[in-house]
Design an enzyme around this catalytic site. Structure first.
Site, short mmCIF file in Angstrom:
data_model
loop_
_atom_site.label_atom_id
_atom_site.label_comp_id
_atom_site.label_asym_id
_atom_site.label_seq_id
_atom_site.Cartn_x
_atom_site.Cartn_y
_atom_site.Cartn_z
N LYS A 123 0.83 -1.21 0.00
CA LYS A 123 0.00 0.00 0.00
C LYS A 123 0.86 1.26 0.00
CE LYS A 123 -4.29 -1.67 2.05
NZ LYS A 123 -5.11 -1.74 3.23
N LYS A 207 -4.60 -9.53 -7.27
CA LYS A 207 -5.85 -10.00 -6.66
C LYS A 207 -7.01 -9.07 -7.03
CE LYS A 207 -5.56 -7.74 -2.21
NZ LYS A 207 -5.67 -7.70 -0.81
N LYS A 210 -10.96 -3.86 -4.42
CA LYS A 210 -11.86 -2.70 -4.47
C LYS A 210 -11.14 -1.49 -5.04
CE LYS A 210 -13.47 -4.10 0.07
NZ LYS A 210 -13.60 -3.84 1.47
P1 TYM Z 1 -10.97 -6.24 3.64
O1 TYM Z 1 -12.20 -5.43 3.76
O2 TYM Z 1 -9.85 -5.69 2.79
O3 TYM Z 1 -11.32 -7.68 3.08
C1 TYM Z 1 -12.40 -8.40 3.63
C2 TYM Z 1 -12.19 -9.89 3.43
O4 TYM Z 1 -12.17 -10.22 2.03
C3 TYM Z 1 -11.02 -11.00 1.74
N1 TYM Z 1 -10.58 -10.70 0.36
C4 TYM Z 1 -10.37 -11.63 -0.58
N2 TYM Z 1 -10.48 -12.97 -0.55
C5 TYM Z 1 -10.21 -13.64 -1.70
N3 TYM Z 1 -9.82 -13.02 -2.86
C6 TYM Z 1 -9.71 -11.67 -2.92
N4 TYM Z 1 -9.35 -11.08 -4.05
C7 TYM Z 1 -9.98 -10.92 -1.74
N5 TYM Z 1 -9.96 -9.59 -1.45
C8 TYM Z 1 -10.33 -9.48 -0.15
C9 TYM Z 1 -9.99 -10.57 2.76
O5 TYM Z 1 -8.99 -11.56 2.93
C10 TYM Z 1 -10.84 -10.41 3.99
O6 TYM Z 1 -11.06 -11.65 4.63
N6 TYM Z 1 -7.85 -6.69 7.33
C11 TYM Z 1 -9.16 -7.24 7.00
C12 TYM Z 1 -10.26 -6.65 7.85
C13 TYM Z 1 -10.14 -6.98 9.31
C14 TYM Z 1 -10.25 -8.27 9.90
C15 TYM Z 1 -10.12 -8.07 11.30
C16 TYM Z 1 -10.43 -9.55 9.38
C17 TYM Z 1 -9.97 -6.10 10.32
N7 TYM Z 1 -9.95 -6.74 11.54
C18 TYM Z 1 -10.16 -9.15 12.18
C19 TYM Z 1 -10.47 -10.62 10.28
C20 TYM Z 1 -10.33 -10.42 11.67
C21 TYM Z 1 -9.40 -7.05 5.51
O7 TYM Z 1 -8.62 -7.46 4.72
O8 TYM Z 1 -10.50 -6.44 5.12
#
Ligand code: TYM
Length: 345
Positions: A123, A207, A210
């Site tokens: 990032k 990947k 968003k």
């Molecule tokens: P975020 O919002 O970026 O992603 C949410 C979830 O979607 C999964 N994900 C994917 N899985 C497969 N292929 C993809 N291309 C893809 N893009 C996103 C992410 O792995 C995630 O599971 N850091 C976390 C948010 C968070 C969290 C937590 C998760 C904050 N605190 C505690 C678990 C436990 C995240 O990536 O959000």
């Protein structure tokens, strides 16, 4: 089930996960995480699903839109099948203990651990000096989210593996530093399955995300059948037919991705999909893929629209969820305060 969350931990099993309320959710979020959130409700007594708005402010969203986006993610959880009676659904900033525990963990985590986090490096790029401390600290807050509930299992996509390892390191070091073996469990990531890493439709080395400027790279949960068909048709492939076996996917990242999506959406194995489509061309496969996607996503999108039309009803669910989350979090935070030795009258 995976390994024991910690040999010394004797507490109940609990699932925790979260998603950021940034731009709308996409198929990667759904297959990597949300679909698992729903399935785990039948396997674990307690599932806690959070909308992580504290994390979202590391990306500087418009304050006028943040609350609405938090509601929208909650609506996506519910529309996908998370049941707010069985599971706890809430917004992170409503439970202040997340920030409090994150501070304690800031004094546990080491700079070197965070400097190794690849997501920060990706990032920040060459501009690490200009990034907020919050973005650097993001994984420590994530550890606090999980451990505030002594969660033992965390369904996430593969990109979160390193953050989960950090959560385990923080839990372990807290337990050691405060002479509290088994106080925190070492949370297990639940990552397996063909949906764990969904790639961009245009480039199999990136990947699905968003933040990609091109909407053609992703399927949004709100895309209609027509948009899905157009995007799938434009997805990058190669001139060869689909392979007959998994080994034939090697070196064909885009094809592997589409087959993985078909498998994950249909809850089949990759082998099953290749048994059906091996030897056929993309002229046959792509419309079939678009069809399974549309059938899966249309009811979710419709339910999201219905839920988003009634923000007061969503707020009532989130309020109830926050209360139930707090009821678990507050006594655990009290125990942490006592372990750390904070003053108490
Ligand atoms: P975020 O919002 O970026 O992603 C949410 C979830 O979607 C999964 N994900 C994917 N899985 C497969 N292929 C993809 N291309 C893809 N893009 C996103 C992410 O792995 C995630 O599971 N850091 C976390 C948010 C968070 C969290 C937590 C998760 C904050 N605190 C505690 C678990 C436990 C995240 O990536 O959000």
């Amino acid at each position: 089930m995976t390994d024991a969350p910690s040999p010394a931990y004797k507490g109940p099993e609990r699932v925790f996960s979260g998603m950021q309320p940034t731009n709308g959710l996409h198929l990667g979020n759904y297959l990597g995480a949300l679909q698992k959130f729903v399935a785990l409700q039948g396997k674990f007594q307690e599932c806690i699903y959070c909308v992580v708005d504290l994390h979202a402010i590391t990306a500087g969203p418009d304050p006028k839109e943040l609350a609405a986006k938090s509601r929208e993610v909650a609506a996506a959880y519910l529309a996908a099948g998370v049941d707010p009676k069985r599971s706890i659904v809430f917004v992170q900033s409503a439970v202040r203990e997340h920030s409090e525990l994150a501070w304690v963990f800031n004094c546990i985590a080491r700079m070197g651990w965070l400097e190794r986090m690849t997501q920060f490096k990706d990032k920040a790029g060459k501009h690490a000096e200009r990034m907020s401390v919050g973005l650097f600290d993001y994984p420590v807050l994530q550890a606090a989210d999980i451990l505030l509930y002594k969660a033992t299992h965390v369904p996430v996509g593969e990109d979160q593996k390193q953050h989960l390892e950090l959560s385990r390191d923080i839990a372990q070091k807290f337990n050691n530093d405060y002479d509290a073996p088994g106080f925190f469990p070492l949370p297990e990531p639940l990552i397996q399955g063909p949906g764990a890493r969904i790639m961009s439709l245009r480039d199999g080395s990136k990947k699905m995300s968003k933040s990609d400027p091109s909407d053609l790279t992703r399927i949004n949960l709100t895309d209609d059948a027509d948009a899905i068909l157009q995007k799938v048709k434009k997805a990058t492939t190669d001139p060869n037919p689909l392979p007959e076996s998994k080994a034939g996917l090697a070196g064909r990242a885009e094809v592997e991705n589409l087959v993985g999506i078909y498998a994950a959406v249909s809850e089949l194995s990759v082998e099953d999909v290749l048994n059906e489509f091996g030897g056929k061309g993309f002229g046959a496969f792509k419309p079939a893929l678009a069809e399974v996607l549309a059938v899966k996503l249309a009811p979710i999108a419709a339910e999201m629209r219905r839920l988003n039309a009634d923000p007061a009803a969503l707020d009532a669910i989130l309020q109830d969820g926050a209360g139930r989350a707090r009821a678990i979090a507050a006594p655990i935070m009290d125990e942490v305060r006592e372990r750390v030795g904070f003053w108490r009258a």
